[in-house]
Design a protein around this motif. Sequence first.
Motif, short mmCIF file in Angstrom:
data_model
loop_
_atom_site.label_atom_id
_atom_site.label_comp_id
_atom_site.label_asym_id
_atom_site.label_seq_id
_atom_site.Cartn_x
_atom_site.Cartn_y
_atom_site.Cartn_z
N THR A 47 -40.74 -24.43 26.54
CA THR A 47 -39.33 -23.65 26.78
C THR A 47 -38.44 -24.43 27.95
N ALA A 48 -38.89 -24.94 28.95
CA ALA A 48 -38.09 -25.58 29.94
C ALA A 48 -37.45 -26.86 29.12
N ALA A 49 -38.18 -27.59 28.44
CA ALA A 49 -37.78 -28.76 27.49
C ALA A 49 -36.54 -28.46 26.84
N ASP A 50 -36.86 -27.43 25.99
CA ASP A 50 -35.75 -27.01 25.19
C ASP A 50 -34.55 -26.58 25.78
N ALA A 51 -34.76 -25.73 26.87
CA ALA A 51 -33.65 -25.43 27.43
C ALA A 51 -32.86 -26.59 27.98
N ALA A 52 -33.70 -27.50 28.63
CA ALA A 52 -32.95 -28.77 29.27
C ALA A 52 -32.26 -29.59 28.41
N ALA A 53 -32.93 -29.86 27.14
CA ALA A 53 -32.29 -30.62 26.00
C ALA A 53 -31.04 -29.96 25.55
N LEU A 54 -31.06 -28.80 25.23
CA LEU A 54 -30.03 -28.09 24.78
C LEU A 54 -28.79 -27.98 25.77
N ALA A 55 -29.17 -27.85 27.13
CA ALA A 55 -28.13 -28.02 27.96
C ALA A 55 -27.50 -29.05 28.43
N ALA A 56 -28.27 -30.48 28.25
CA ALA A 56 -27.73 -31.80 28.34
C ALA A 56 -26.74 -31.85 27.11
N ALA A 57 -27.25 -31.55 25.70
CA ALA A 57 -26.36 -31.91 24.75
C ALA A 57 -25.18 -30.83 24.79
N ARG A 58 -25.30 -29.56 25.27
CA ARG A 58 -23.82 -28.66 25.28
C ARG A 58 -23.22 -29.14 26.45
#
Length: 194
Positions: A47-58
């Motif tokens: 969950t943390a990895a998904d949130a971090a990757a989405l935040a970086a791309a966004r």
Amino acid sequence: MTADNRTARESGQASPLYVFMVASLLFLALAFFAVGQAGAARNGAQTAADAAALAAARESRDRLPLSSYLDMDSLTDLFGGELIGPDGCTAGNYYAEQNDAGMQSCVRHFDRWAYTVTVESRNPVGDTVLPGTESGHAVATATAVVEPRCTFEAPDDGDSPTPGSLSCDGDVLELDPTDLPDPSHLFDVRLAED
């Protein structure tokens, strides 16, 4: 030997078998609990990895200076997926920390507009009957990509006041250099399988 003596002597022989079975079942229950703890730690890290990757791309998408790409070649490359926006790893790190994980790496891809983030859970799995879990941390990786929602069409006339138009879900939008749309309307962010 009488029947009463034999019954009394045989009644105590099943006790060691029952003790062994109960101990075995208790050990199996504790082992399943340890596997469950490890699974929960892994899910939290994912969950943390998904949130971090989405935040970086966004963050990269939202900070895109669209006004810097108003020539025909740049717009063609941008909406063709060949150009990428600014770095967004700082936002990825923030979201990893908010999800109780530390970011090990944030890789900005240059073959496509994407970020791959690897995180490690801050809390270990904990003490279990399985050796080595007391200091083990869950590690997870996720990749998020930024994809155009629109296609770019160059103007027919080289002297056109507009750098071209965008076709977004059937709607045509003439690009006006003085009133550019928000990048969040032009690009989508999603998790990728790789």
